[in-house]
Design a protein around this motif. Sequence first.
Motif, PDB file in Angstrom:
ATOM      1  N   ALA A  33      35.951   9.524 -39.739  1.00  0.00           N
ATOM      2  CA  ALA A  33      35.973   8.691 -38.557  1.00  0.00           C
ATOM      3  C   ALA A  33      35.993   7.206 -38.478  1.00  0.00           C
ATOM      4  O   ALA A  33      35.079   6.693 -39.227  1.00  0.00           O
ATOM      5  N   CYS A  34      36.910   6.270 -37.694  1.00  0.00           N
ATOM      6  CA  CYS A  34      36.802   4.944 -37.966  1.00  0.00           C
ATOM      7  C   CYS A  34      36.657   4.596 -36.181  1.00  0.00           C
ATOM      8  O   CYS A  34      37.426   5.219 -35.532  1.00  0.00           O
ATOM      9  N   GLU A  35      35.622   3.737 -36.092  1.00  0.00           N
ATOM     10  CA  GLU A  35      35.554   3.259 -34.648  1.00  0.00           C
ATOM     11  C   GLU A  35      35.545   1.917 -34.502  1.00  0.00           C
ATOM     12  O   GLU A  35      34.591   1.232 -35.187  1.00  0.00           O
ATOM     13  N   ASN A  36      36.585   1.402 -33.769  1.00  0.00           N
ATOM     14  CA  ASN A  36      36.419  -0.335 -33.868  1.00  0.00           C
ATOM     15  C   ASN A  36      36.573  -1.070 -35.155  1.00  0.00           C
ATOM     16  O   ASN A  36      35.845  -2.055 -35.197  1.00  0.00           O
ATOM     17  N   LEU A  37      37.142  -0.394 -36.155  1.00  0.00           N
ATOM     18  CA  LEU A  37      36.893  -0.740 -37.570  1.00  0.00           C
ATOM     19  C   LEU A  37      37.766  -2.026 -37.546  1.00  0.00           C
ATOM     20  O   LEU A  37      38.855  -2.089 -37.369  1.00  0.00           O
ATOM     21  N   ASN A  38      37.217  -3.237 -38.152  1.00  0.00           N
ATOM     22  CA  ASN A  38      37.911  -4.392 -38.534  1.00  0.00           C
ATOM     23  C   ASN A  38      37.622  -4.759 -39.981  1.00  0.00           C
ATOM     24  O   ASN A  38      36.638  -4.725 -40.624  1.00  0.00           O
ATOM     25  N   LYS A  39      38.576  -5.445 -40.410  1.00  0.00           N
ATOM     26  CA  LYS A  39      38.231  -5.979 -41.999  1.00  0.00           C
ATOM     27  C   LYS A  39      39.132  -7.135 -41.973  1.00  0.00           C
ATOM     28  O   LYS A  39      40.522  -7.144 -41.854  1.00  0.00           O
ATOM     29  N   ARG A  40      38.370  -8.201 -42.381  1.00  0.00           N
ATOM     30  CA  ARG A  40      38.977  -9.774 -42.371  1.00  0.00           C
ATOM     31  C   ARG A  40      38.753 -10.157 -43.730  1.00  0.00           C
ATOM     32  O   ARG A  40      37.732 -10.136 -44.223  1.00  0.00           O
ATOM     33  N   PHE A  41      39.869 -10.859 -44.470  1.00  0.00           N
ATOM     34  CA  PHE A  41      39.801 -11.491 -45.553  1.00  0.00           C
ATOM     35  C   PHE A  41      39.897 -12.957 -45.264  1.00  0.00           C
ATOM     36  O   PHE A  41      40.867 -13.546 -44.741  1.00  0.00           O
ATOM     37  N   GLY A  42      38.943 -14.116 -45.090  1.00  0.00           N
ATOM     38  CA  GLY A  42      39.100 -15.183 -44.792  1.00  0.00           C
ATOM     39  C   GLY A  42      39.325 -15.009 -43.196  1.00  0.00           C
ATOM     40  O   GLY A  42      38.669 -14.417 -42.181  1.00  0.00           O
ATOM     41  N   LEU A  43      40.589 -15.754 -42.669  1.00  0.00           N
ATOM     42  CA  LEU A  43      40.872 -15.666 -41.243  1.00  0.00           C
ATOM     43  C   LEU A  43      41.647 -14.821 -41.052  1.00  0.00           C
ATOM     44  O   LEU A  43      42.375 -14.435 -39.791  1.00  0.00           O
ATOM     45  N   LYS A  44      42.381 -13.943 -42.036  1.00  0.00           N
ATOM     46  CA  LYS A  44      43.336 -12.883 -41.815  1.00  0.00           C
ATOM     47  C   LYS A  44      42.861 -11.702 -41.741  1.00  0.00           C
ATOM     48  O   LYS A  44      41.968 -11.132 -42.451  1.00  0.00           O
ATOM     49  N   TYR A  45      43.064 -10.795 -40.624  1.00  0.00           N
ATOM     50  CA  TYR A  45      42.951  -9.325 -40.643  1.00  0.00           C
ATOM     51  C   TYR A  45      43.628  -8.497 -41.347  1.00  0.00           C
ATOM     52  O   TYR A  45      44.796  -8.461 -41.111  1.00  0.00           O
ATOM     53  N   ALA A  46      43.134  -7.964 -42.251  1.00  0.00           N
ATOM     54  CA  ALA A  46      43.952  -6.540 -42.939  1.00  0.00           C
ATOM     55  C   ALA A  46      44.027  -5.360 -41.917  1.00  0.00           C
ATOM     56  O   ALA A  46      45.080  -4.742 -42.135  1.00  0.00           O
ATOM     57  N   LEU A  47      42.648  -5.233 -41.155  1.00  0.00           N
ATOM     58  CA  LEU A  47      42.734  -4.120 -40.234  1.00  0.00           C
ATOM     59  C   LEU A  47      41.986  -4.695 -39.266  1.00  0.00           C
ATOM     60  O   LEU A  47      41.193  -5.330 -39.251  1.00  0.00           O
ATOM     61  N   LYS A  48      42.667  -4.152 -37.989  1.00  0.00           N
ATOM     62  CA  LYS A  48      42.255  -4.606 -36.515  1.00  0.00           C
ATOM     63  C   LYS A  48      41.977  -3.514 -35.536  1.00  0.00           C
ATOM     64  O   LYS A  48      42.958  -2.721 -35.433  1.00  0.00           O
ATOM     65  N   ASP A  49      40.783  -3.448 -35.253  1.00  0.00           N
ATOM     66  CA  ASP A  49      40.682  -2.370 -34.127  1.00  0.00           C
ATOM     67  C   ASP A  49      41.091  -1.014 -34.350  1.00  0.00           C
ATOM     68  O   ASP A  49      41.646  -0.379 -33.652  1.00  0.00           O
ATOM     69  N   VAL A  50      40.893  -0.526 -35.531  1.00  0.00           N
ATOM     70  CA  VAL A  50      41.461   0.958 -35.944  1.00  0.00           C
ATOM     71  C   VAL A  50      40.081   1.890 -35.682  1.00  0.00           C
ATOM     72  O   VAL A  50      39.179   1.865 -35.659  1.00  0.00           O
ATOM     73  N   ASN A  51      40.774   2.913 -34.854  1.00  0.00           N
ATOM     74  CA  ASN A  51      40.102   3.895 -34.257  1.00  0.00           C
ATOM     75  C   ASN A  51      40.911   5.180 -34.875  1.00  0.00           C
ATOM     76  O   ASN A  51      42.137   5.235 -34.566  1.00  0.00           O
ATOM     77  N   LEU A  52      40.153   5.954 -35.551  1.00  0.00           N
ATOM     78  CA  LEU A  52      40.742   7.373 -36.314  1.00  0.00           C
ATOM     79  C   LEU A  52      39.948   8.553 -36.301  1.00  0.00           C
ATOM     80  O   LEU A  52      38.588   8.166 -36.751  1.00  0.00           O
ATOM     81  N   SER A  53      40.273   9.670 -36.076  1.00  0.00           N
ATOM     82  CA  SER A  53      39.516  10.579 -36.520  1.00  0.00           C
ATOM     83  C   SER A  53      40.463  11.632 -36.995  1.00  0.00           C
ATOM     84  O   SER A  53      41.482  12.036 -36.437  1.00  0.00           O
ATOM     85  N   LEU A  54      40.050  12.141 -38.311  1.00  0.00           N
ATOM     86  CA  LEU A  54      40.699  13.447 -39.110  1.00  0.00           C
ATOM     87  C   LEU A  54      39.697  14.573 -39.098  1.00  0.00           C
ATOM     88  O   LEU A  54      38.603  14.484 -39.849  1.00  0.00           O
ATOM     89  N   GLY A  55      40.421  15.561 -39.071  1.00  0.00           N
ATOM     90  CA  GLY A  55      39.691  16.959 -39.241  1.00  0.00           C
ATOM     91  C   GLY A  55      40.124  17.723 -40.532  1.00  0.00           C
ATOM     92  O   GLY A  55      41.013  16.967 -41.265  1.00  0.00           O
ATOM     93  N   PRO A  56      39.488  18.861 -40.849  1.00  0.00           N
ATOM     94  CA  PRO A  56      39.996  19.636 -42.122  1.00  0.00           C
ATOM     95  C   PRO A  56      41.413  20.238 -42.079  1.00  0.00           C
ATOM     96  O   PRO A  56      41.952  20.449 -41.008  1.00  0.00           O
ATOM     97  N   GLY A  57      41.757  20.455 -43.164  1.00  0.00           N
ATOM     98  CA  GLY A  57      42.907  21.293 -43.451  1.00  0.00           C
ATOM     99  C   GLY A  57      44.142  20.539 -43.237  1.00  0.00           C
ATOM    100  O   GLY A  57      45.236  21.508 -42.837  1.00  0.00           O
ATOM    101  N   LYS A  58      44.336  19.518 -43.347  1.00  0.00           N
ATOM    102  CA  LYS A  58      45.531  18.812 -43.036  1.00  0.00           C
ATOM    103  C   LYS A  58      46.057  17.758 -44.054  1.00  0.00           C
ATOM    104  O   LYS A  58      45.107  17.222 -45.066  1.00  0.00           O
ATOM    105  N   ILE A  59      47.091  17.630 -44.295  1.00  0.00           N
ATOM    106  CA  ILE A  59      47.819  16.611 -45.225  1.00  0.00           C
ATOM    107  C   ILE A  59      48.322  15.490 -44.288  1.00  0.00           C
ATOM    108  O   ILE A  59      49.338  15.760 -43.537  1.00  0.00           O
ATOM    109  N   VAL A  60      47.845  14.474 -44.562  1.00  0.00           N
ATOM    110  CA  VAL A  60      47.966  13.231 -43.804  1.00  0.00           C
ATOM    111  C   VAL A  60      48.613  12.094 -44.374  1.00  0.00           C
ATOM    112  O   VAL A  60      48.318  11.607 -45.347  1.00  0.00           O
ATOM    113  N   GLY A  61      49.912  11.668 -43.748  1.00  0.00           N
ATOM    114  CA  GLY A  61      50.555  10.666 -44.323  1.00  0.00           C
ATOM    115  C   GLY A  61      50.068   9.279 -43.654  1.00  0.00           C
ATOM    116  O   GLY A  61      50.024   9.267 -42.537  1.00  0.00           O
ATOM    117  N   LEU A  62      49.550   8.242 -44.676  1.00  0.00           N
ATOM    118  CA  LEU A  62      49.183   6.946 -43.921  1.00  0.00           C
ATOM    119  C   LEU A  62      50.329   5.948 -44.538  1.00  0.00           C
ATOM    120  O   LEU A  62      50.704   5.836 -45.727  1.00  0.00           O
TER     121      LEU A  62
END
Length: 247
Positions: free
Chosen positions: A6-35
């Motif tokens: 589970a990701c809620e309003n996830l942000n990751k910034r390196f310096g001034l650059k966002y690598a991830l911005k406002d990520v909301n994600l929920s994954l349950g069991p028994g799945k193969i998920v392509g990122l």
Amino acid sequence: MERLIACENLNKRFGLKYALKDVNLSLGPGKIVGLLGPNGSGKTTLIKLLCGLLQPTSGQVLVLGNAPGRESKAGVSYLPDRMYFADWMVAGDLMDYFEDFYADFDRGKVEQMCASLGIEKRDRIKTMSKGTKEKLQLALVMCRQAQIYLLDEPIAGVDPAARDFILDTILRNYNPQATVVISTHLIADVEKVLDEVIFLKEGEIVCHDSVDNLREREGKSVDTLFREVFRATSYFPQGGNSPWEKL
């Protein structure tokens, strides 16, 4: 639905650059998920956050109900995007390492897999081809009975035959109650094994849906859809209507 990730309003910034911005994600069991996403879209950053190798700038990450740490890492099997073992090591050293470190590691299973690949315990890493190194590392990772498998670019840089072996290994050996997240930009090669897809563009999730839903709604393969939309957004004028809106 039980949430393994589970990701809620996830942000990751390196310096001034966002690598991830406002990520909301929920994954349950028994799945193969392509990122899925082009290079630089934030795939590896997200996987490293789930593994606890990076810390969020803001927002929350939960893996198996906990912030990434000792409890979560015990249930996560991680394949990085590059070999991290020393060239002087032999295959048996890696088996010993995994057996000592992970309580859920199946030593007998990995020995059988390596034997079928023609990999001897005394074979040194530096003498192996890139494809053989990839297969060995994947065998080690998939021979854990983990709850989450995080595979970062497992088929990049190997020939088509090796890709088929790697995908078959994933299908045959993961815990069916677990979730497998496969990060890649080689969508055509992995689409056949995926249950769900997550499209990442410039650090933002622009689509998260089941493969069946996407194919039925759009009338085309995930690979074709991905190519069309990302090609369109490359020339998309600022302030207009995004092609992703219909997804």
